[in-house]
Design a protein around this motif. Structure first.
Motif, PDB file in Angstrom:
ATOM      1  N   PHE A  73      30.384  70.834 -22.157  1.00 39.75           N
ATOM      2  CA  PHE A  73      30.542  71.779 -21.059  1.00 39.75           C
ATOM      3  C   PHE A  73      31.908  71.605 -20.396  1.00 39.75           C
ATOM      4  O   PHE A  73      32.658  72.566 -20.215  1.00 39.75           O
ATOM      5  N   THR A  74      32.206  70.394 -19.977  1.00 42.50           N
ATOM      6  CA  THR A  74      33.497  70.064 -19.364  1.00 42.50           C
ATOM      7  C   THR A  74      34.024  68.832 -20.099  1.00 42.50           C
ATOM      8  O   THR A  74      33.757  67.702 -19.691  1.00 42.50           O
ATOM      9  N   PRO A  75      34.758  69.026 -21.176  1.00 43.09           N
ATOM     10  CA  PRO A  75      35.138  67.915 -22.057  1.00 43.09           C
ATOM     11  C   PRO A  75      36.166  66.987 -21.430  1.00 43.09           C
ATOM     12  O   PRO A  75      36.683  67.218 -20.332  1.00 43.09           O
ATOM     13  N   VAL A  76      36.465  65.931 -22.179  1.00 39.24           N
ATOM     14  CA  VAL A  76      37.383  64.903 -21.699  1.00 39.24           C
ATOM     15  C   VAL A  76      38.723  65.504 -21.286  1.00 39.24           C
ATOM     16  O   VAL A  76      39.345  65.053 -20.320  1.00 39.24           O
ATOM     17  N   ALA A  77      39.187  66.528 -21.988  1.00 38.19           N
ATOM     18  CA  ALA A  77      40.473  67.147 -21.650  1.00 38.19           C
ATOM     19  C   ALA A  77      40.473  67.694 -20.229  1.00 38.19           C
ATOM     20  O   ALA A  77      41.485  67.607 -19.519  1.00 38.19           O
ATOM     21  N   ASP A  78      39.347  68.255 -19.784  1.00 34.05           N
ATOM     22  CA  ASP A  78      39.265  68.766 -18.413  1.00 34.05           C
ATOM     23  C   ASP A  78      39.348  67.636 -17.404  1.00 34.05           C
ATOM     24  O   ASP A  78      40.003  67.756 -16.358  1.00 34.05           O
ATOM     25  N   ALA A  79      38.664  66.534 -17.700  1.00 33.85           N
ATOM     26  CA  ALA A  79      38.707  65.382 -16.803  1.00 33.85           C
ATOM     27  C   ALA A  79      40.105  64.783 -16.753  1.00 33.85           C
ATOM     28  O   ALA A  79      40.606  64.420 -15.677  1.00 33.85           O
ATOM     29  N   ARG A  80      40.743  64.692 -17.905  1.00 32.29           N
ATOM     30  CA  ARG A  80      42.092  64.122 -17.943  1.00 32.29           C
ATOM     31  C   ARG A  80      43.069  64.986 -17.147  1.00 32.29           C
ATOM     32  O   ARG A  80      43.983  64.462 -16.486  1.00 32.29           O
ATOM     33  N   ALA A  81      42.887  66.292 -17.180  1.00 30.13           N
ATOM     34  CA  ALA A  81      43.765  67.180 -16.417  1.00 30.13           C
ATOM     35  C   ALA A  81      43.642  66.908 -14.920  1.00 30.13           C
ATOM     36  O   ALA A  81      44.647  66.933 -14.192  1.00 30.13           O
ATOM     37  N   ILE A  82      42.420  66.645 -14.442  1.00 29.37           N
ATOM     38  CA  ILE A  82      42.257  66.311 -13.026  1.00 29.37           C
ATOM     39  C   ILE A  82      42.896  64.955 -12.726  1.00 29.37           C
ATOM     40  O   ILE A  82      43.647  64.805 -11.755  1.00 29.37           O
ATOM     41  N   ALA A  83      42.605  63.962 -13.564  1.00 29.23           N
ATOM     42  CA  ALA A  83      43.137  62.619 -13.329  1.00 29.23           C
ATOM     43  C   ALA A  83      44.660  62.605 -13.365  1.00 29.23           C
ATOM     44  O   ALA A  83      45.311  61.889 -12.590  1.00 29.23           O
ATOM     45  N   ASP A  84      45.238  63.387 -14.267  1.00 27.80           N
ATOM     46  CA  ASP A  84      46.702  63.466 -14.341  1.00 27.80           C
ATOM     47  C   ASP A  84      47.278  64.162 -13.106  1.00 27.80           C
ATOM     48  O   ASP A  84      48.413  63.890 -12.701  1.00 27.80           O
ATOM     49  N   GLY A  85      46.497  65.062 -12.503  1.00 26.53           N
ATOM     50  CA  GLY A  85      47.005  65.825 -11.366  1.00 26.53           C
ATOM     51  C   GLY A  85      46.889  65.127 -10.036  1.00 26.53           C
ATOM     52  O   GLY A  85      47.661  65.413  -9.116  1.00 26.53           O
ATOM     53  N   VAL A  86      45.922  64.208  -9.897  1.00 27.87           N
ATOM     54  CA  VAL A  86      45.702  63.517  -8.625  1.00 27.87           C
ATOM     55  C   VAL A  86      46.464  62.195  -8.634  1.00 27.87           C
ATOM     56  O   VAL A  86      46.225  61.351  -9.505  1.00 27.87           O
ATOM     57  N   PRO A  87      47.374  61.967  -7.715  1.00 28.87           N
ATOM     58  CA  PRO A  87      48.141  60.722  -7.709  1.00 28.87           C
ATOM     59  C   PRO A  87      47.238  59.488  -7.646  1.00 28.87           C
ATOM     60  O   PRO A  87      46.357  59.393  -6.785  1.00 28.87           O
ATOM     61  N   GLY A  88      47.432  58.577  -8.588  1.00 32.23           N
ATOM     62  CA  GLY A  88      46.697  57.320  -8.583  1.00 32.23           C
ATOM     63  C   GLY A  88      45.255  57.399  -9.022  1.00 32.23           C
ATOM     64  O   GLY A  88      44.518  56.407  -8.901  1.00 32.23           O
ATOM     65  N   ALA A  89      44.810  58.538  -9.553  1.00 32.92           N
ATOM     66  CA  ALA A  89      43.412  58.676  -9.958  1.00 32.92           C
ATOM     67  C   ALA A  89      43.116  57.821 -11.183  1.00 32.92           C
ATOM     68  O   ALA A  89      43.958  57.654 -12.071  1.00 32.92           O
ATOM     69  N   GLU A  90      41.904  57.307 -11.237  1.00 36.30           N
ATOM     70  CA  GLU A  90      41.416  56.560 -12.402  1.00 36.30           C
ATOM     71  C   GLU A  90      40.560  57.481 -13.256  1.00 36.30           C
ATOM     72  O   GLU A  90      39.708  58.201 -12.737  1.00 36.30           O
ATOM     73  N   LEU A  91      40.772  57.473 -14.559  1.00 38.97           N
ATOM     74  CA  LEU A  91      39.945  58.225 -15.501  1.00 38.97           C
ATOM     75  C   LEU A  91      39.002  57.265 -16.205  1.00 38.97           C
ATOM     76  O   LEU A  91      39.437  56.250 -16.752  1.00 38.97           O
ATOM     77  N   VAL A  92      37.702  57.588 -16.194  1.00 39.78           N
ATOM     78  CA  VAL A  92      36.689  56.779 -16.859  1.00 39.78           C
ATOM     79  C   VAL A  92      35.937  57.666 -17.845  1.00 39.78           C
ATOM     80  O   VAL A  92      35.308  58.653 -17.437  1.00 39.78           O
ATOM     81  N   VAL A  93      36.004  57.331 -19.129  1.00 39.08           N
ATOM     82  CA  VAL A  93      35.260  58.037 -20.163  1.00 39.08           C
ATOM     83  C   VAL A  93      34.055  57.183 -20.538  1.00 39.08           C
ATOM     84  O   VAL A  93      34.207  56.041 -20.970  1.00 39.08           O
ATOM     85  N   VAL A  94      32.860  57.731 -20.343  1.00 38.43           N
ATOM     86  CA  VAL A  94      31.625  56.989 -20.590  1.00 38.43           C
ATOM     87  C   VAL A  94      31.164  57.265 -22.015  1.00 38.43           C
ATOM     88  O   VAL A  94      30.721  58.379 -22.337  1.00 38.43           O
ATOM     89  N   ASP A  95      31.268  56.271 -22.856  1.00 43.59           N
ATOM     90  CA  ASP A  95      30.913  56.425 -24.266  1.00 43.59           C
ATOM     91  C   ASP A  95      29.436  56.772 -24.434  1.00 43.59           C
ATOM     92  O   ASP A  95      28.565  56.182 -23.787  1.00 43.59           O
ATOM     93  N   GLY A  96      29.181  57.744 -25.300  1.00 43.13           N
ATOM     94  CA  GLY A  96      27.821  58.094 -25.662  1.00 43.13           C
ATOM     95  C   GLY A  96      27.111  59.020 -24.711  1.00 43.13           C
ATOM     96  O   GLY A  96      25.996  59.464 -25.007  1.00 43.13           O
ATOM     97  N   ALA A  97      27.718  59.337 -23.577  1.00 45.75           N
ATOM     98  CA  ALA A  97      27.081  60.228 -22.603  1.00 45.75           C
ATOM     99  C   ALA A  97      27.575  61.651 -22.807  1.00 45.75           C
ATOM    100  O   ALA A  97      28.707  61.874 -23.258  1.00 45.75           O
TER     101      ALA A  97
END
Length: 275
Positions: free
Chosen positions: A213-237
């Motif tokens: 629905f909202t793949p990793v690329a969408d999450a990475r775009a938010i994390a890249d846009g917010v200063p200092g944001a942490e990106l966490v990819v949860v394996d298997g979910a």
């Protein structure tokens, strides 16, 4: 469960835990209810105040939103009613979009953000039409067909059976009228990608590795846009890592809380909306 009468609606909510540190506000997605946060309520409610509402038109909160801003204004009014100046706001899917919108409209209320399995992008003409069509379908057919066909997009095929059953039950139990109104409102929500650089609170972005629905690329775009944001990819979910892999989700949330610290804002700082 508690209820609170606001100016335009009545919200059902949970409010548990000691009034210590910055409270948590957990915002569910579509078409779910506050029970999707049960693991986080148990984990974090022992240490701090955790507020978990049913959004208008979902769960035990009746009615239907007239527009997208109503979701965020309801949450700000809920915080007012509970005398909570600021909260760490956690939202998943539509709840993540609402959390980001709450920051945009009421920035002084937000001490930190966890945005899970969501996107900051607005709708395209095609996706806008699809949301409106889905709203019409929910009113016509009820929730069951949508719930059954989308279940294994919400959770991975190997998700624990209790999680799968919980997710299916939430979707089937949702009021079609409330869900349809939310989809119509989402169809016209603003694009927040250009605003991400202005987010100045600690932020964590979480996404399931199998989310379609909202793949990793969408999450990475938010994390890249917010200063200092942490990106966490949860394996298997898939789309609901807080239920599918609560240990990994909770660890990410705990790191956010550690970053926010225990400084509580002053109600005098609260303002209306950003320009």
């Amino acid at each position: 469960m508690r209820t609170i009468a606001l100016e335009r609606t009545v919200l059902a909510y949970e409010d548990v835990g000691p009034d210590r540190g910055v409270p948590l506000l957990l915002v569910h997605g579509h078409p779910f209810d506050r029970s999707m946060w049960e693991p986080q309520l148990r984990r974090f409610g022992a240490d701090r105040r955790v507020i978990v509402p049913d959004l208008r038109g979902y769960g035990a909160s009746g009615g239907a939103v007239p527009d997208w801003a109503a979701f965020t204004d309801d949450l700000a009014a809920l915080l007012d009613g509970l005398r909570v100046p600021r909260a760490v706001v956690v939202g998943l899917s539509m709840g993540g979009q609402i959390a980001l919108e709450l920051w945009a409209r009421h920035p002084a209320r937000v001490a930190g953000l966890l945005l899970a399995d969501t996107t900051a992008a607005g709708e395209t003409a095609e996706s806008r039409d699809a949301r409106i069509a889905q709203a019409q379908r929910l009113l016509r057919e009820g929730m069951d067909p949508y719930a059954v066909e989308s279940l294994y997009l919400m959770v991975a095929l190997d998700a624990p059976p209790a999680v799968t059953e919980h997710v299916l039950t939430m979707m089937r139990s949702t009021d079609p009228g409330g869900a349809a109104a939310a989809q119509r409102a989402r169809a016209h929500r603003p694009d927040r990608r250009a605003d991400l650089a202005a987010v100045a609170v600690p932020t964590v972005v979480v996404v399931g590795s199998e989310d379609t629905f909202t793949p990793v690329a969408d999450a990475r775009a938010i994390a890249d846009g917010v200063p200092g944001a942490e990106l966490v990819v949860v394996d298997g979910a898939a789309h609901m890592p807080n239920l599918e892999r609560p240990e990994a989700f909770d660890a990410a949330l705990q790191r956010l809380l550690d970053r926010v610290g225990y400084a509580v804002g002053d109600l005098s700082e609260v303002d209306g909306a950003t320009p």
